[in-house]
Design a protein around this motif. Structure first.
Motif, PDB file in Angstrom:
ATOM      1  N   ARG A   1       0.832  -1.210   0.000  1.00  0.00           N
ATOM      2  CA  ARG A   1       0.000   0.000   0.000  1.00  0.00           C
ATOM      3  C   ARG A   1       0.865   1.257   0.000  1.00  0.00           C
ATOM      4  O   ARG A   1       0.542   2.247  -0.692  1.00  0.00           O
ATOM      5  CB  ARG A   1      -0.921  -0.011   1.217  1.00  0.00           C
ATOM      6  N   VAL A   2       1.918   1.229   0.756  1.00  0.00           N
ATOM      7  CA  VAL A   2       2.830   2.375   0.754  1.00  0.00           C
ATOM      8  C   VAL A   2       3.438   2.556  -0.638  1.00  0.00           C
ATOM      9  O   VAL A   2       3.554   3.681  -1.148  1.00  0.00           O
ATOM     10  CB  VAL A   2       3.930   2.177   1.817  1.00  0.00           C
ATOM     11  N   LYS A   3       3.779   1.446  -1.270  1.00  0.00           N
ATOM     12  CA  LYS A   3       4.338   1.515  -2.613  1.00  0.00           C
ATOM     13  C   LYS A   3       3.325   2.060  -3.613  1.00  0.00           C
ATOM     14  O   LYS A   3       3.662   2.852  -4.500  1.00  0.00           O
ATOM     15  CB  LYS A   3       4.809   0.121  -3.029  1.00  0.00           C
ATOM     16  N   VAL A   4       2.056   1.628  -3.461  1.00  0.00           N
ATOM     17  CA  VAL A   4       1.012   2.097  -4.379  1.00  0.00           C
ATOM     18  C   VAL A   4       0.754   3.587  -4.180  1.00  0.00           C
ATOM     19  O   VAL A   4       0.684   4.365  -5.141  1.00  0.00           O
ATOM     20  CB  VAL A   4      -0.277   1.274  -4.190  1.00  0.00           C
ATOM     21  N   MET A   5       0.595   3.991  -2.924  1.00  0.00           N
ATOM     22  CA  MET A   5       0.209   5.378  -2.649  1.00  0.00           C
ATOM     23  C   MET A   5       1.358   6.365  -2.851  1.00  0.00           C
ATOM     24  O   MET A   5       1.137   7.519  -3.213  1.00  0.00           O
ATOM     25  CB  MET A   5      -0.320   5.489  -1.210  1.00  0.00           C
ATOM     26  N   LYS A   6       2.596   5.923  -2.618  1.00  0.00           N
ATOM     27  CA  LYS A   6       3.721   6.866  -2.700  1.00  0.00           C
ATOM     28  C   LYS A   6       4.500   6.772  -4.004  1.00  0.00           C
ATOM     29  O   LYS A   6       5.197   7.726  -4.350  1.00  0.00           O
ATOM     30  CB  LYS A   6       4.678   6.605  -1.524  1.00  0.00           C
ATOM     31  N   GLU A   7       4.406   5.659  -4.711  1.00  0.00           N
ATOM     32  CA  GLU A   7       5.225   5.502  -5.913  1.00  0.00           C
ATOM     33  C   GLU A   7       4.390   5.260  -7.164  1.00  0.00           C
ATOM     34  O   GLU A   7       4.430   6.036  -8.109  1.00  0.00           O
ATOM     35  CB  GLU A   7       6.222   4.347  -5.715  1.00  0.00           C
ATOM     36  N   ALA A   8       3.622   4.157  -7.170  1.00  0.00           N
ATOM     37  CA  ALA A   8       2.967   3.719  -8.411  1.00  0.00           C
ATOM     38  C   ALA A   8       1.912   4.713  -8.883  1.00  0.00           C
ATOM     39  O   ALA A   8       1.954   5.186 -10.034  1.00  0.00           O
ATOM     40  CB  ALA A   8       2.341   2.324  -8.204  1.00  0.00           C
ATOM     41  N   MET A   9       0.966   5.063  -8.016  1.00  0.00           N
ATOM     42  CA  MET A   9      -0.110   5.953  -8.429  1.00  0.00           C
ATOM     43  C   MET A   9       0.385   7.372  -8.751  1.00  0.00           C
ATOM     44  O   MET A   9       0.007   7.943  -9.788  1.00  0.00           O
ATOM     45  CB  MET A   9      -1.192   6.000  -7.352  1.00  0.00           C
ATOM     46  N   PRO A  10       1.227   7.992  -7.939  1.00  0.00           N
ATOM     47  CA  PRO A  10       1.717   9.332  -8.313  1.00  0.00           C
ATOM     48  C   PRO A  10       2.501   9.336  -9.629  1.00  0.00           C
ATOM     49  O   PRO A  10       2.334  10.248 -10.453  1.00  0.00           O
ATOM     50  CB  PRO A  10       2.613   9.718  -7.125  1.00  0.00           C
ATOM     51  N   GLU A  11       3.354   8.330  -9.820  1.00  0.00           N
ATOM     52  CA  GLU A  11       4.111   8.272 -11.064  1.00  0.00           C
ATOM     53  C   GLU A  11       3.192   8.058 -12.261  1.00  0.00           C
ATOM     54  O   GLU A  11       3.405   8.635 -13.335  1.00  0.00           O
ATOM     55  CB  GLU A  11       5.151   7.152 -10.978  1.00  0.00           C
ATOM     56  N   ALA A  12       2.156   7.202 -12.094  1.00  0.00           N
ATOM     57  CA  ALA A  12       1.226   6.972 -13.199  1.00  0.00           C
ATOM     58  C   ALA A  12       0.431   8.227 -13.523  1.00  0.00           C
ATOM     59  O   ALA A  12       0.224   8.570 -14.706  1.00  0.00           O
ATOM     60  CB  ALA A  12       0.291   5.809 -12.845  1.00  0.00           C
ATOM     61  N   MET A  13      -0.043   8.929 -12.504  1.00  0.00           N
ATOM     62  CA  MET A  13      -0.787  10.164 -12.755  1.00  0.00           C
ATOM     63  C   MET A  13       0.110  11.241 -13.385  1.00  0.00           C
ATOM     64  O   MET A  13      -0.317  11.988 -14.262  1.00  0.00           O
ATOM     65  CB  MET A  13      -1.390  10.676 -11.446  1.00  0.00           C
ATOM     66  N   MET A  14       1.352  11.315 -12.942  1.00  0.00           N
ATOM     67  CA  MET A  14       2.277  12.273 -13.537  1.00  0.00           C
ATOM     68  C   MET A  14       2.575  11.925 -14.992  1.00  0.00           C
ATOM     69  O   MET A  14       2.652  12.812 -15.869  1.00  0.00           O
ATOM     70  CB  MET A  14       3.582  12.302 -12.719  1.00  0.00           C
ATOM     71  N   ALA A  15       2.701  10.608 -15.290  1.00  0.00           N
ATOM     72  CA  ALA A  15       2.940  10.193 -16.669  1.00  0.00           C
ATOM     73  C   ALA A  15       1.728  10.501 -17.543  1.00  0.00           C
ATOM     74  O   ALA A  15       1.873  10.907 -18.708  1.00  0.00           O
ATOM     75  CB  ALA A  15       3.266   8.699 -16.706  1.00  0.00           C
ATOM     76  N   LEU A  16       0.516  10.334 -16.996  1.00  0.00           N
ATOM     77  CA  LEU A  16      -0.691  10.665 -17.757  1.00  0.00           C
ATOM     78  C   LEU A  16      -0.764  12.163 -18.032  1.00  0.00           C
ATOM     79  O   LEU A  16      -1.126  12.586 -19.151  1.00  0.00           O
ATOM     80  CB  LEU A  16      -1.927  10.207 -16.987  1.00  0.00           C
ATOM     81  N   ALA A  17      -0.413  12.961 -17.065  1.00  0.00           N
ATOM     82  CA  ALA A  17      -0.411  14.411 -17.279  1.00  0.00           C
ATOM     83  C   ALA A  17       0.633  14.807 -18.323  1.00  0.00           C
ATOM     84  O   ALA A  17       0.381  15.676 -19.182  1.00  0.00           O
ATOM     85  CB  ALA A  17      -0.143  15.119 -15.953  1.00  0.00           C
ATOM     86  N   SER A  18       1.800  14.173 -18.290  1.00  0.00           N
ATOM     87  CA  SER A  18       2.834  14.456 -19.287  1.00  0.00           C
ATOM     88  C   SER A  18       2.377  14.043 -20.682  1.00  0.00           C
ATOM     89  O   SER A  18       2.634  14.756 -21.673  1.00  0.00           O
ATOM     90  CB  SER A  18       4.123  13.718 -18.919  1.00  0.00           C
ATOM     91  N   ALA A  19       1.673  12.905 -20.787  1.00  0.00           N
ATOM     92  CA  ALA A  19       1.186  12.458 -22.089  1.00  0.00           C
ATOM     93  C   ALA A  19       0.115  13.393 -22.613  1.00  0.00           C
ATOM     94  O   ALA A  19       0.078  13.705 -23.822  1.00  0.00           O
ATOM     95  CB  ALA A  19       0.652  11.028 -21.972  1.00  0.00           C
ATOM     96  N   ASN A  20      -0.768  13.844 -21.742  1.00  0.00           N
ATOM     97  CA  ASN A  20      -1.786  14.809 -22.172  1.00  0.00           C
ATOM     98  C   ASN A  20      -1.152  16.120 -22.630  1.00  0.00           C
ATOM     99  O   ASN A  20      -1.620  16.763 -23.585  1.00  0.00           O
ATOM    100  CB  ASN A  20      -2.784  15.075 -21.045  1.00  0.00           C
TER     101      ASN A  20
ATOM    102  N   ILE B   1       3.580   8.950 -24.316  1.00  0.00           N
ATOM    103  CA  ILE B   1       2.484   7.971 -24.271  1.00  0.00           C
ATOM    104  C   ILE B   1       3.011   6.601 -23.877  1.00  0.00           C
ATOM    105  O   ILE B   1       2.400   5.882 -23.075  1.00  0.00           O
ATOM    106  CB  ILE B   1       1.771   7.926 -25.635  1.00  0.00           C
ATOM    107  N   GLN B   2       4.174   6.214 -24.424  1.00  0.00           N
ATOM    108  CA  GLN B   2       4.757   4.917 -24.060  1.00  0.00           C
ATOM    109  C   GLN B   2       5.130   4.884 -22.582  1.00  0.00           C
ATOM    110  O   GLN B   2       4.922   3.882 -21.892  1.00  0.00           O
ATOM    111  CB  GLN B   2       5.996   4.656 -24.931  1.00  0.00           C
ATOM    112  N   SER B   3       5.698   5.969 -22.101  1.00  0.00           N
ATOM    113  CA  SER B   3       6.041   6.032 -20.680  1.00  0.00           C
ATOM    114  C   SER B   3       4.787   5.967 -19.820  1.00  0.00           C
ATOM    115  O   SER B   3       4.772   5.305 -18.772  1.00  0.00           O
ATOM    116  CB  SER B   3       6.813   7.323 -20.399  1.00  0.00           C
TER     117      SER B   3
END
Length: 274
Positions: free
Chosen positions: A79-98, A158-160
């Motif tokens: 859960r710590v990994k999801v909340m502090k690493e995976a989800m923030p990085e994924a949301m940041m990558a989505l914002a960068s792709a947009n 987009i790939q990232s």
């Protein structure tokens, strides 16, 4: 002072309730069985089996609790990994792709969605002390249908973004597997502990009381049999003594009576003088 008085009253009432319950248990505190040697052997066998079952269930409960604590630590770390690493990085990558490719690439991705998923979940079974725990594992199959997405612009972003979200989904699958195993172990541990407590506090004491009852009844029967044999021996000895006394008295009376045959019983005739 009123608290101390109230506490003493509660203690007295609790002792009274326990005394009444113990007094009213009656035959329910043991198994209704006819006391015999065979019943004693059967109850001792059942007692031995109950103790072995209690030991095995206790070991199973300890093993499950060890795995339970291990899974709990893994859940916290995941859960710590999801909340502090995976989800923030994924949301940041989505914002960068947009930002790089524009928000229109999402429409293209949704239009190219086919019926078969490339990222699937495979279910396996892990056996812990006889308890089957479901284990979920991510599996990627087939070719990438979106490899040409972002060819015009923003392809790298987009790939990232795709890689980050795939990583996030894999972590979520692992977390779902851990939480499912956690719930399964929780229910199994509760059930196992109920069985352990039932065997330890109900079944084993009940069988022990039954064995004690059978042993006391058999000992009482042995004492009664011993007393009966002693009484029979004493009665026989008394009858024998009375018979000996009668024979001795009859012999004494016979010796005191005169000879009834007299002269006729003599084999020697005296000379007769004329």
């Amino acid at each position: 002072y009123w608290y101390i008085s109230w506490y003493k009253d509660v203690v007295v009432v609790s002792k009274l309730i326990v005394t009444v319950l113990v007094a009213t248990m009656g035959d329910n505190s043991r198994i209704n069985i006819f006391p015999s040697r065979m019943a004693q052997t059967i109850m001792k066998t059942r007692l031995k089996s109950a103790k072995q079952g209690h030991s095995l269930l206790k070991k199973k409960s300890d093993a499950l609790q060890m795995r339970f604590r291990k899974i709990l630590r893994q859940i916290v770390d995941t859960r710590v990994k999801v909340m502090k690493e995976a989800m923030p990085e994924a949301m940041m990558a989505l914002a960068s792709a947009n930002f790089a490719a524009g928000s229109e690439f999402g429409i293209v991705v949704r239009q190219n969605v086919s019926g078969m998923a490339r990222l699937k979940v495979k279910q396996e079974v892990d056996n812990i002390a006889g308890v089957k725990l479901p284990v979920f594992a991510p599996v990627q199959e087939g070719a990438d249908a979106y490899e040409l997405t972002g060819l015009s612009k923003g392809g790298s972003a987009i790939q990232s973004c795709k890689d980050q979200w795939v990583k996030c989904i894999k972590v979520l699958i692992v977390l779902a597997s851990l939480q499912t195993s956690f719930r399964t172990l929780d229910e199994t541990i509760k059930q196992t502990n109920r069985r352990v407590n039932a065997i330890e506090h109900v079944i084993i004491p009940k069988i022990e009381r039954t064995v004690s009852y059978i042993t006391s009844e058999l000992d009482e029967a042995e004492r009664e049999e011993f007393f009966r044999l002693k009484k029979i021996q004493a009665k026989k000895a008394k009858i024998k003594q009375e018979k000996a006394d009668r024979l001795e008295a009859l012999g004494a009376v016979t010796d005191d009576t005169p000879d009834s045959q007299g002269v006729l019983a003599s084999n020697v005739d005296d000379d007769i003088l004329f």
